[in-house]
Structure formats: structure tokens, C-alpha cells
Write a protein that holds these residues in place. Sequence first.
Motif, PDB file in Angstrom:
ATOM      1  N   LYS A  62       0.827  -1.212   0.000  1.00  0.00           N
ATOM      2  CA  LYS A  62       0.000   0.000   0.000  1.00  0.00           C
ATOM      3  C   LYS A  62       0.857   1.257   0.000  1.00  0.00           C
ATOM      4  O   LYS A  62       0.562   2.227  -0.701  1.00  0.00           O
ATOM      5  N   ALA A  63       1.926   1.226   0.803  1.00  0.00           N
ATOM      6  CA  ALA A  63       2.817   2.394   0.854  1.00  0.00           C
ATOM      7  C   ALA A  63       3.450   2.655  -0.501  1.00  0.00           C
ATOM      8  O   ALA A  63       3.577   3.804  -0.937  1.00  0.00           O
ATOM      9  N   GLY A  64       3.846   1.590  -1.193  1.00  0.00           N
ATOM     10  CA  GLY A  64       4.456   1.737  -2.507  1.00  0.00           C
ATOM     11  C   GLY A  64       3.486   2.310  -3.526  1.00  0.00           C
ATOM     12  O   GLY A  64       3.854   3.163  -4.342  1.00  0.00           O
ATOM     13  N   LEU A  65       2.236   1.863  -3.470  1.00  0.00           N
ATOM     14  CA  LEU A  65       1.228   2.369  -4.406  1.00  0.00           C
ATOM     15  C   LEU A  65       0.953   3.851  -4.175  1.00  0.00           C
ATOM     16  O   LEU A  65       0.849   4.640  -5.115  1.00  0.00           O
ATOM     17  N   LEU A  66       0.841   4.251  -2.897  1.00  0.00           N
ATOM     18  CA  LEU A  66       0.568   5.652  -2.596  1.00  0.00           C
ATOM     19  C   LEU A  66       1.757   6.538  -2.967  1.00  0.00           C
ATOM     20  O   LEU A  66       1.594   7.648  -3.480  1.00  0.00           O
ATOM     21  N   ALA A  67       2.947   6.038  -2.717  1.00  0.00           N
ATOM     22  CA  ALA A  67       4.146   6.820  -3.023  1.00  0.00           C
ATOM     23  C   ALA A  67       4.397   6.921  -4.517  1.00  0.00           C
ATOM     24  O   ALA A  67       5.079   7.845  -4.977  1.00  0.00           O
ATOM     25  N   SER A  68       3.834   5.990  -5.299  1.00  0.00           N
ATOM     26  CA  SER A  68       4.080   5.994  -6.742  1.00  0.00           C
ATOM     27  C   SER A  68       3.504   7.230  -7.428  1.00  0.00           C
ATOM     28  O   SER A  68       3.874   7.551  -8.553  1.00  0.00           O
ATOM     29  N   GLY A  69       2.587   7.934  -6.739  1.00  0.00           N
ATOM     30  CA  GLY A  69       2.034   9.161  -7.312  1.00  0.00           C
ATOM     31  C   GLY A  69       3.108  10.180  -7.632  1.00  0.00           C
ATOM     32  O   GLY A  69       2.965  10.972  -8.571  1.00  0.00           O
ATOM     33  N   PHE A  70       4.194  10.162  -6.870  1.00  0.00           N
ATOM     34  CA  PHE A  70       5.291  11.106  -7.107  1.00  0.00           C
ATOM     35  C   PHE A  70       5.904  10.876  -8.484  1.00  0.00           C
ATOM     36  O   PHE A  70       6.129  11.809  -9.243  1.00  0.00           O
ATOM     37  N   ALA A  71       6.150   9.603  -8.828  1.00  0.00           N
ATOM     38  CA  ALA A  71       6.769   9.298 -10.120  1.00  0.00           C
ATOM     39  C   ALA A  71       5.776   9.421 -11.269  1.00  0.00           C
ATOM     40  O   ALA A  71       6.135   9.844 -12.373  1.00  0.00           O
ATOM     41  N   PHE A  72       4.504   9.072 -11.019  1.00  0.00           N
ATOM     42  CA  PHE A  72       3.509   9.102 -12.094  1.00  0.00           C
ATOM     43  C   PHE A  72       3.276  10.515 -12.623  1.00  0.00           C
ATOM     44  O   PHE A  72       2.896  10.700 -13.779  1.00  0.00           O
ATOM     45  N   MET A  73       3.514  11.517 -11.802  1.00  0.00           N
ATOM     46  CA  MET A  73       3.310  12.894 -12.242  1.00  0.00           C
ATOM     47  C   MET A  73       4.227  13.261 -13.402  1.00  0.00           C
ATOM     48  O   MET A  73       3.977  14.230 -14.118  1.00  0.00           O
ATOM     49  N   ASN A  74       5.290  12.481 -13.602  1.00  0.00           N
ATOM     50  CA  ASN A  74       6.233  12.754 -14.695  1.00  0.00           C
ATOM     51  C   ASN A  74       5.538  12.837 -16.048  1.00  0.00           C
ATOM     52  O   ASN A  74       5.931  13.627 -16.913  1.00  0.00           O
ATOM     53  N   LEU A  75       4.511  12.004 -16.248  1.00  0.00           N
ATOM     54  CA  LEU A  75       3.862  11.919 -17.549  1.00  0.00           C
ATOM     55  C   LEU A  75       3.253  13.250 -17.982  1.00  0.00           C
ATOM     56  O   LEU A  75       3.218  13.577 -19.165  1.00  0.00           O
ATOM     57  N   ALA A  76       2.745  14.011 -17.011  1.00  0.00           N
ATOM     58  CA  ALA A  76       2.117  15.297 -17.335  1.00  0.00           C
ATOM     59  C   ALA A  76       2.973  16.484 -16.919  1.00  0.00           C
ATOM     60  O   ALA A  76       3.004  17.509 -17.606  1.00  0.00           O
ATOM     61  N   ALA A  77       3.682  16.342 -15.784  1.00  0.00           N
ATOM     62  CA  ALA A  77       4.380  17.502 -15.215  1.00  0.00           C
ATOM     63  C   ALA A  77       5.581  17.932 -16.043  1.00  0.00           C
ATOM     64  O   ALA A  77       5.794  19.132 -16.261  1.00  0.00           O
ATOM     65  N   ARG A  78       6.367  16.980 -16.510  1.00  0.00           N
ATOM     66  CA  ARG A  78       7.563  17.361 -17.252  1.00  0.00           C
ATOM     67  C   ARG A  78       7.205  18.027 -18.590  1.00  0.00           C
ATOM     68  O   ARG A  78       7.761  19.078 -18.912  1.00  0.00           O
ATOM     69  N   PRO A  79       6.272  17.461 -19.365  1.00  0.00           N
ATOM     70  CA  PRO A  79       5.828  18.206 -20.550  1.00  0.00           C
ATOM     71  C   PRO A  79       5.191  19.547 -20.183  1.00  0.00           C
ATOM     72  O   PRO A  79       5.347  20.539 -20.909  1.00  0.00           O
ATOM     73  N   GLY A  80       4.480  19.575 -19.034  1.00  0.00           N
ATOM     74  CA  GLY A  80       3.865  20.828 -18.598  1.00  0.00           C
ATOM     75  C   GLY A  80       4.888  21.907 -18.329  1.00  0.00           C
ATOM     76  O   GLY A  80       4.697  23.074 -18.704  1.00  0.00           O
ATOM     77  N   GLY A  81       6.002  21.539 -17.702  1.00  0.00           N
ATOM     78  CA  GLY A  81       7.064  22.509 -17.446  1.00  0.00           C
ATOM     79  C   GLY A  81       7.670  23.026 -18.727  1.00  0.00           C
ATOM     80  O   GLY A  81       7.972  24.221 -18.856  1.00  0.00           O
ATOM     81  N   GLY A  82       7.838  22.134 -19.715  1.00  0.00           N
ATOM     82  CA  GLY A  82       8.357  22.567 -21.010  1.00  0.00           C
ATOM     83  C   GLY A  82       7.394  23.489 -21.734  1.00  0.00           C
ATOM     84  O   GLY A  82       7.803  24.490 -22.324  1.00  0.00           O
ATOM     85  N   TYR A  83       6.099  23.166 -21.646  1.00  0.00           N
ATOM     86  CA  TYR A  83       5.084  23.996 -22.303  1.00  0.00           C
ATOM     87  C   TYR A  83       5.035  25.395 -21.687  1.00  0.00           C
ATOM     88  O   TYR A  83       4.990  26.409 -22.408  1.00  0.00           O
ATOM     89  N   LEU A  84       5.051  25.460 -20.356  1.00  0.00           N
ATOM     90  CA  LEU A  84       5.034  26.758 -19.686  1.00  0.00           C
ATOM     91  C   LEU A  84       6.262  27.584 -20.062  1.00  0.00           C
ATOM     92  O   LEU A  84       6.182  28.802 -20.236  1.00  0.00           O
TER      93      LEU A  84
END
Length: 492
Positions: free
Chosen positions: A334-356
Motif C-alpha cells: 500500500k505504501a508503494g502504491l501511494l508513493a508511486s504518485g510522485f513518479a507518475f506525475m512525470n507523464l504530465a508535469a515534465r511536458p507541462g514545465g516545457g510547455y510553460l
Amino acid sequence: MSSNNGKLNLLDIKSPSIRTLHITWFAFFLTFVLWFSHAPMKGALTAAFDMTNAQWKALLILNVALTIPSRIVIGILVDKFGPRVTFSLLLMSAGVLCSFFALAQSFEMLALARFLMGFVGAGFVIGIRLVGEWFPARQVGLAEGVYGGWGNFGSAAAAMSLPTLALAYGGENGWRYALLSISVVAFIYGIIFYRTARNTPKGSTYFKPKKSGGLEVSTPKDFWFLLAMNIPMYAALAVLAWKLSPAGVGLLAQPFVYTAYIVLGLLFIFQSYQIYRVNKDMLMAGSVPEHQRYSFKQVAILDVNYFITFGSELAVVSMLPSFFAETFGLSPVKAGLLASGFAFMNLAARPGGGYLSDKFGRRKTMLILLAGLAVGYLTLSQIGSGWPIVLAVLATMGCSFFVQAGEGAVFAMVPLIQRRMTGQIAGMTGAYGNVGAVTFLTIYSFVSTPTFFMIIACSSLVGFFASWFLAEPKGHISEVAEDGSVQLIEVT
């Protein structure tokens, strides 16, 4: 062309630039699957080799030890030989190295293979140059963000798919067959990449450095600045050697550790000489022609910002599952699944930073994201057992957006500094991300978790103030073709 009124259409696969982007991020994705293929196999590996916890930790250290120098080396190679050949050879080599790891019959062979696999982590650098060649300045941030975000997802994909693949094969050697399978995929894709990728769009020039072996700079002051900026990379490698010593996990005897320190010192001298050799004419003349100049200060600021953003991401991803488990009394799954949100944000956040960065400017975006990153880590430092778990997860994902968007903003600017040396600049910047990870994880071993987050927040403020001195790319940069003609490349 891949744009519609200046906008990037990622589904337009008929566009050569969009096709290049997709085949390139998938190449990077595969390198990360292979590079992190050991992590989800911990249970099978420890059972197969009767590993102690110290030996497992040593394997984790060895996995990143070679990445710092290899990103510098790959940067030089990609600028000299081009991304097509370099990425193809790296993918094929990665397949061979991962096969070596899968077929290891002793812990020593396993450790050697994992050490050599650190070279695979340099694949990221290659695509930065290639994507930068195929997209104009107004789109390059988003394109690089898509490349980095989806490529980084390879580590999460390995965690999700490889254990299932090993179970499908079955038996005590299921993990070996799983790793051999992805090794074959990487090797074949290396051939496919060579046949389908091109260094530049049709009719464009692939600019190369005048000399290879070290980064060119424009003034004597920048020469000394570059030498100073190389010191932290060797210091980080020395820290990794110390972690493998009897004072750390005990994999290396003390005489070997001392030998490693001497080798690192000699490598620093050798690299410094190479930098001098490349810049000797400039040092004698006092500068380079006006149209060939760039400010190394820009590179140094990007190095610092990637140290903070990607360095903290690697460190936090490593400790976040145990933090959730200990704070909220959760099971490891359960801890691993909840913590995985940090890495999953890469899919949107990194392109988002480039777009901004493309839309609102490189400097302004960097300042906003680093300020948000500081607030994000400050918030994480306050998480305790009294917090609702949902709120803790949301705080984690909010912080990770600023972390990974900051990474996207850094590499939105890297290709706009000096085209012919984009590989080397990307290599140095990427290496600083690993230096940051080593630094933050070392700090974490000595302090409490809230203090750890506070320290990262303070380092974010350092990056924020450094970014005030970041110059916004304007107009054009000049590059000299092999025939001696000067060509202008738009950077705004």
C-alpha cells in the motif's frame, strides 16, 4: 510540419518531427526499463544469490555509480557522431549488458553487470540533442518535456511489468527470462532506431564542435568556472566509493577504496587537461569571435537547478514508500502504491514545465517552479501521522508537479544555449541531477525525514535566487558549418 498555428500536435504521426519524437522517447523509455530492471526483482535476486541487505544496498549504489561520468562521455560522443549512431549503439549495448546481468551466476558477476549498467542511464542525453534538432524554439520545451516525461516512465513501467512477466515464465529462473526478454527488445530496437531515425530534418546542418574531448567555453573566466563545476561530480563519485567501503555497506576493502580515490583524482586531472586542450586557442587569444560566444553561467545555473529538481526526485522516490509505511502504519504494498504518485506525475508535469517555458519564457517559468518546489517540500516536512492519508498523497503529488515541471523547464532551455554542444551541455546538466541524488541521499542518512525535506526546500531557494541571473534566450545563436559559413538558429 508538426504544428498548427504554432501548437504541437503529438498525434500527427505523418509529421517527420512528431515521428522522430515518438521513436526517440521510446528509445529513452527502454533504457530506463533496463536501467531499473533490478529494483522490482529484489525478492527473486536476494533469494537466488542469498544476498544480505548490505549487498542489496551495494547493488543499488553500483547501479548509479557509472552514470555521472557516462553522461559526460555520451554528451561528447553524441555531439561528434550524432544521435542516430550513438543511441543505436547504446540500446544494443544495453541489451547485451542486461543479458549479462540476467545470466550472472555469482554475486560478483551480478555486481559487475549492475555497475556497467550505469552507463545505460546516460541514454537520456542523446535524445535531448536529437529532439532539439527537430523542433523550433517555440516548441522545443514541450517536445523535450514529452521526451523526458515519457522516457522517465520506463522505471515505473519496469516495476509494473517485470514481476508479472517473471511470474508468467514461472520457476526460480523466471526473473532471468524476463530480463532476457527485455534485453532482446532493446537490442532489436537499437537496429530499428538506426534504420528509422535521422539526426536532422532534411536540408538542415548537424553542427559539431571544432574539437572533441571537453566543453568549449568563450572566455578564460568561463574556463576556470567550468573546471570548478567539474569538482562536485568527482566528489559525488568519491562519496559513492565511501558508501561501498567498510564504513558503508562493506562491499570494497579499504585499499580498493583508496585506489578508487586515486583513480578519481587522476581522471579529474585528465579531464581538466582535455578541457584545456580544447580551449587552448581561446585562452591564448583571450576570447572567441563574438558570433561564437555563449555564457557558461547559463550552463552552471541549469546544472544547479537540475541538481535540485532531478536530484531531489531520485532521492525522494527512493525513500517515500518507507516514509508512508512508517508514518501511517501501512503495508509495503500500500505504501508503494501511494508513493508511486510522485513518479507518475512525470507523464504530465515534465511536458507541462516545457510547455510553460515555451509560452511564458524560460527565466520566469524557472523562477515560479522553483518557488513552488520550495513550498512543496516545506509542506512535505510537516506531514505527520495526524494527517489524513488522502491529504498527504495530494501534497506529495502537488510537490512532485513542481519538481518534474522544473526538470522540464531546465531542458527546455538546454538546446537553446549552443547547438553544436547541446549533447555536452545536456550531459553535464544530467550528471548534476545524479550528483544531487547522491548528495540528498547522503544527507538523508544523517538527518530525520522532516529535516531532509526542509533541506531540499532551502536548496530550492538557492536555485530560485540563482535563476534571477538566468538570461532569457533572444534572437539567434550563430553556428559555423564545416565549410566555414555562419548560420543563424532562432532561439525565441
